[in-house]
Enzyme design. Structure first.
Site, mmCIF file in Angstrom:
data_model
loop_
_atom_site.group_PDB
_atom_site.id
_atom_site.type_symbol
_atom_site.label_atom_id
_atom_site.label_comp_id
_atom_site.label_asym_id
_atom_site.label_seq_id
_atom_site.Cartn_x
_atom_site.Cartn_y
_atom_site.Cartn_z
ATOM 1 N N THR A 112 0.875 -1.180 0.000
ATOM 2 C CA THR A 112 0.000 0.000 0.000
ATOM 3 C C THR A 112 0.912 1.229 0.000
ATOM 4 O OG1 THR A 112 -0.128 -0.205 2.414
ATOM 5 C CG2 THR A 112 -1.989 -1.044 1.157
ATOM 6 N N GLU A 163 -0.461 -5.478 10.614
ATOM 7 C CA GLU A 163 0.800 -6.152 10.936
ATOM 8 C C GLU A 163 1.751 -5.164 11.621
ATOM 9 O OE1 GLU A 163 1.921 -9.443 10.555
ATOM 10 O OE2 GLU A 163 3.427 -8.468 11.810
ATOM 11 N N CYS A 186 7.667 2.075 6.038
ATOM 12 C CA CYS A 186 6.464 2.210 6.880
ATOM 13 C C CYS A 186 6.269 3.574 7.533
ATOM 14 C CB CYS A 186 6.480 1.122 7.955
ATOM 15 S SG CYS A 186 6.192 -0.512 7.268
ATOM 16 N N LEU A 215 5.138 -6.231 12.508
ATOM 17 C CA LEU A 215 6.496 -6.800 12.547
ATOM 18 C C LEU A 215 7.539 -5.733 12.249
ATOM 19 C CD1 LEU A 215 7.780 -7.109 9.462
ATOM 20 C CD2 LEU A 215 6.216 -9.024 9.369
ATOM 21 N N ARG A 216 8.727 -5.972 12.796
ATOM 22 C CA ARG A 216 9.864 -5.101 12.490
ATOM 23 C C ARG A 216 10.783 -5.852 11.553
ATOM 24 N NH1 ARG A 216 11.427 -4.574 18.621
ATOM 25 N NH2 ARG A 216 10.491 -6.651 18.487
ATOM 26 N N GLU A 217 11.148 -5.232 10.432
ATOM 27 C CA GLU A 217 12.109 -5.885 9.549
ATOM 28 C C GLU A 217 13.384 -6.131 10.336
ATOM 29 O OE1 GLU A 217 12.592 -3.787 5.835
ATOM 30 O OE2 GLU A 217 10.432 -3.746 5.524
ATOM 31 N N LYS A 223 5.446 6.660 5.311
ATOM 32 C CA LYS A 223 4.182 6.382 4.602
ATOM 33 C C LYS A 223 2.988 6.408 5.572
ATOM 34 C CE LYS A 223 3.344 1.901 3.702
ATOM 35 N NZ LYS A 223 2.113 1.511 4.412
HETATM 36 N N1 LIG Z 1 7.680 -4.127 5.610
HETATM 37 C C1 LIG Z 1 7.299 -3.956 6.857
HETATM 38 O O1 LIG Z 1 8.143 -3.869 7.767
HETATM 39 C C2 LIG Z 1 5.851 -3.837 7.213
HETATM 40 C C3 LIG Z 1 5.481 -3.923 8.565
HETATM 41 C C4 LIG Z 1 4.129 -3.828 8.892
HETATM 42 C C5 LIG Z 1 3.184 -3.598 7.904
HETATM 43 N N2 LIG Z 1 3.584 -3.482 6.588
HETATM 44 C C6 LIG Z 1 2.547 -3.279 5.585
HETATM 45 O O2 LIG Z 1 2.287 -4.534 4.953
HETATM 46 C C7 LIG Z 1 2.029 -4.360 3.555
HETATM 47 C C8 LIG Z 1 3.038 -5.156 2.746
HETATM 48 O O3 LIG Z 1 4.325 -4.661 3.002
HETATM 49 P P1 LIG Z 1 5.628 -5.393 2.432
HETATM 50 O O4 LIG Z 1 6.792 -4.619 2.925
HETATM 51 O O5 LIG Z 1 5.553 -6.841 2.694
HETATM 52 O O6 LIG Z 1 5.417 -5.139 0.856
HETATM 53 P P2 LIG Z 1 6.218 -5.773 -0.357
HETATM 54 O O7 LIG Z 1 6.126 -4.775 -1.446
HETATM 55 O O8 LIG Z 1 7.557 -6.233 0.113
HETATM 56 O O9 LIG Z 1 5.381 -7.067 -0.747
HETATM 57 C C9 LIG Z 1 4.126 -7.031 -1.369
HETATM 58 C C10 LIG Z 1 4.043 -8.234 -2.303
HETATM 59 O O10 LIG Z 1 2.717 -8.370 -2.777
HETATM 60 C C11 LIG Z 1 2.763 -8.789 -4.125
HETATM 61 N N3 LIG Z 1 1.457 -8.507 -4.751
HETATM 62 C C12 LIG Z 1 0.881 -7.318 -5.027
HETATM 63 N N4 LIG Z 1 -0.346 -7.487 -5.578
HETATM 64 C C13 LIG Z 1 -0.559 -8.817 -5.625
HETATM 65 C C14 LIG Z 1 -1.638 -9.631 -6.070
HETATM 66 N N5 LIG Z 1 -2.772 -9.090 -6.559
HETATM 67 N N6 LIG Z 1 -1.522 -10.967 -6.000
HETATM 68 C C15 LIG Z 1 -0.398 -11.521 -5.498
HETATM 69 N N7 LIG Z 1 0.661 -10.810 -5.060
HETATM 70 C C16 LIG Z 1 0.583 -9.478 -5.113
HETATM 71 C C17 LIG Z 1 3.912 -7.998 -4.691
HETATM 72 O O11 LIG Z 1 4.403 -8.563 -5.896
HETATM 73 C C18 LIG Z 1 4.927 -8.095 -3.545
HETATM 74 O O12 LIG Z 1 5.745 -9.230 -3.657
HETATM 75 C C19 LIG Z 1 2.063 -2.860 3.325
HETATM 76 O O13 LIG Z 1 0.771 -2.340 3.469
HETATM 77 C C20 LIG Z 1 2.942 -2.346 4.462
HETATM 78 O O14 LIG Z 1 2.668 -1.004 4.783
HETATM 79 C C21 LIG Z 1 4.888 -3.615 6.235
#
Ligand SMILES: NC(=O)c1ccc[n+]([C@@H]2O[C@H](COP(=O)([O-])OP(=O)(O)OC[C@H]3O[C@@H](n4cnc5c(N)ncnc54)[C@H](O)[C@@H]3O)[C@@H](O)[C@H]2O)c1
Length: 496
Positions: A131, A196, A304, A198-200, A307
């Protein structure tokens, strides 16, 4: 979809008895049990679909499989999918590759790009797609909208969409309308919020020992049902959907405020000749405040915090509400980067044409993620000001960087007149001052990550500047006019 009696006793939560949309009482669970070996199991193993194999989705898929569920992970990116099917993973997270391999071998985890295959035989799909921020700072919800439509259209029986992606309040309600439009007759597609946290760099550990799991459902029974998918013992808060969505935005906004406050204190320390390291350590030792997210530096970044802070502000604006504290956190964050640039400019008498090294590209140590990284922004800003850049990061990589990239920090420093430590990797904390001095052409060192303290840098001939410490004392102005430190007869202090 009714919760089993066993799950109900294992899940630590209480539901407000008479409220459909009521805020629910939060009871702490036994997080320590999450570290137990073998890993805690789900009370009611079932078949699940996880959409998106990024940091959130791949971690959730592997950990839910480890907890006993049978998981199919749907990933749309052909490159990512090919990598996963070949037994490799597209991100760096401690313990994740081993867990994915183990679950795949045991048949508990597989990857596909076929929607029908992904949801076959399951009643739950966890949405973990991106997102990202749109150009106007508002979240771009197209990925999650498409995902909800695709899943609903393919569902042949009731399917609960569990939104783990970070979305603005109200999104789950909107997604439910989208999904209902796309679903066939007699198929129900309710949407539950489950943000979610989680912390990377500690994603797996966070999954099994979360501070809390938040589930937002307008039907409390459905909320309990989703909560029961998680391993027993996790502290769980069940509430309405908008509240759950806002928990995520509010938590990240608070962390952003905390970091910006640390940078504001650091700026004051520089002007007073105080040491921000000690000041913030002293502040953070207060149990009511805590030391986390109180480190001064280049400001917050990553995929995060910036954003979600923007999302918080956009959400407030959309309902005509001013959020001056959150807005100030964003403004202060911009100044943090500027302050480091100004320090370097001052120390080097301008950066145009100068060779500069920036150590660090990842937005924080321990991850390969360079999305919205302040370190990358610094490299770009210095290059835009005419600096000649080299850089180095143990894991982080970045496309189209205006810098030479090296794997060895000493090589990156070779010939540099100034060097900035931008990411606090332990590898950089262990650099040898004498060896680094021998590689560099100049002596200016800016430690924006606070890792180079007290290691003989000045003895090696460096001028070392930190954030909130390290400026020569001659720069500190006298702040108060002289005063008489004695009470006059009439009482009160008087100026001399
Ligand atoms: N990265 C973090 O530390 C973290 C922590 C908490 C919350 N979040 C939230 O979680 C969400 C995901 O974050 P992320 O870092 O994992 O993102 P990311 O971009 O690493 O992963 C998203 C994945 O979804 C896939 N995707 C998109 N549309 C799709 C579809 N229609 N079908 C199948 N796959 C699809 C993409 O190809 C990508 O691999 C975001 O909203 C983010 O704000 C992230």
């Amino acid at each position: 979809m009714a919760i089993s009696a066993a799950a109900a006793t294992l899940v630590v939560m209480k539901i407000h008895p008479d409220a459909q949309l009521g805020h629910q009482q939060f009871l702490p669970g036994t997080a320590a049990s999450m570290f137990a070996s073998p890993r805690p199991r789900a009370a009611r193993p079932t078949r699940l679909c996880v959409v998106g194999a990024g940091y959130v989705g791949l971690t959730a898929a592997a950990c839910l499989a480890e907890a006993g569920h049978t998981v199919t992970c749907l990933e749309a990116d052909p490159g990512r999918l090919a990598l996963l099917k070949a037994g490799r993973i597209p991100i760096v997270e401690p313990g994740l590759a081993e867990m994915v391999a183990r679950s795949r071998q045991a048949g508990g985890l597989r990857f596909t790009d076929e929607v029908e295959e992904a949801i076959e035989g399951t009643g739950y799909a966890l949405l973990c797609v991106g997102t990202p921020p749109g150009i106007d700072g508002k979240p771009d919800l197209r990925q999650i909208g498409d995902t909800a439509r695709q899943l609903a259209a393919a569902a042949r029986s009731d399917l609960v969409l569990i939104v783990k992606s970070t979305v603005p309040p109200g999104s789950c309600e909107a997604l439910e309308i989208l999904a209902a439009d796309a679903a066939g007759p007699d198929v129900r597609v309710p949407v539950v919020s489950n943000p979610e946290f989680l912390r990377e760099s500690r994603a797996v550990a966070d999954f099994f020992a979360p501070d809390r799991i938040v589930v937002g459902a307008d039907d409390p029974e459905l909320g309990r049902d989703v909560a029961a998918l998680y391993p027993a013992g996790c502290p769980i808060l069940v509430c309405d959907r908008r509240s759950a969505e806002l928990v995520k935005y509010a938590a990240n906004t608070f962390l952003a405020v905390k970091i910006s406050f640390a940078n504001e204190v650091a700026g004051l320390c520089e002007r007073l000749g105080a040491d921000a390291g000690r000041v913030l350590e002293g502040v953070g030792l207060d149990a009511r405040i805590g030391a986390a997210f109180l480190g001064p530096g280049l400001g917050f970044g990553g995929s995060c915090l910036p954003k979600d802070l923007s999302g918080f502000l956009a959400t407030a604006a959309s309902v005509g509400y001013e959020a001056p504290l959150a807005a100030a956190a964003r403004a202060v964050n911009g100044s943090a980067q500027e302050a480091v640039l100004a320090k370097l400019e001052l120390a080097l008498d301008g950066v145009r044409g100068r060779r500069l090294a920036v150590l660090g590209l990842a937005f924080k140590p321990g991850t390969d993620d360079t999305r919205d990284s302040p370190a990358v922004a610094l490299v770009r800003s210095l290059a835009a000001r005419g600096g000649v850049l080299s850089t180095c990061d143990p894991l982080g990589r970045c496309r189209e960087l205006p810098a030479d990239v090296f794997s060895d920090p000493y090589r990156a420093a070779r010939g540099a007149e100034g060097l900035v430590v931008a990411t606090g990797w332990p590898e950089f904390a262990q650099l040898d001052p004498v060896r680094l001095r021998a590689e560099m052409a100049g002596t200016v060192l800016v430690d924006a990550a606070g890792v180079l303290r007290g290691q003989g840098w000045r003895e090696a001939g460096f001028s070392l500047y930190g954030v909130g410490w390290g400026l020569p004392s001659s720069l500190h102005p006298v702040v108060w006019p002289p005063i008489t430190w004695a009470l006059p007869a009439a009482g009160g202090l008087s100026a001399a």
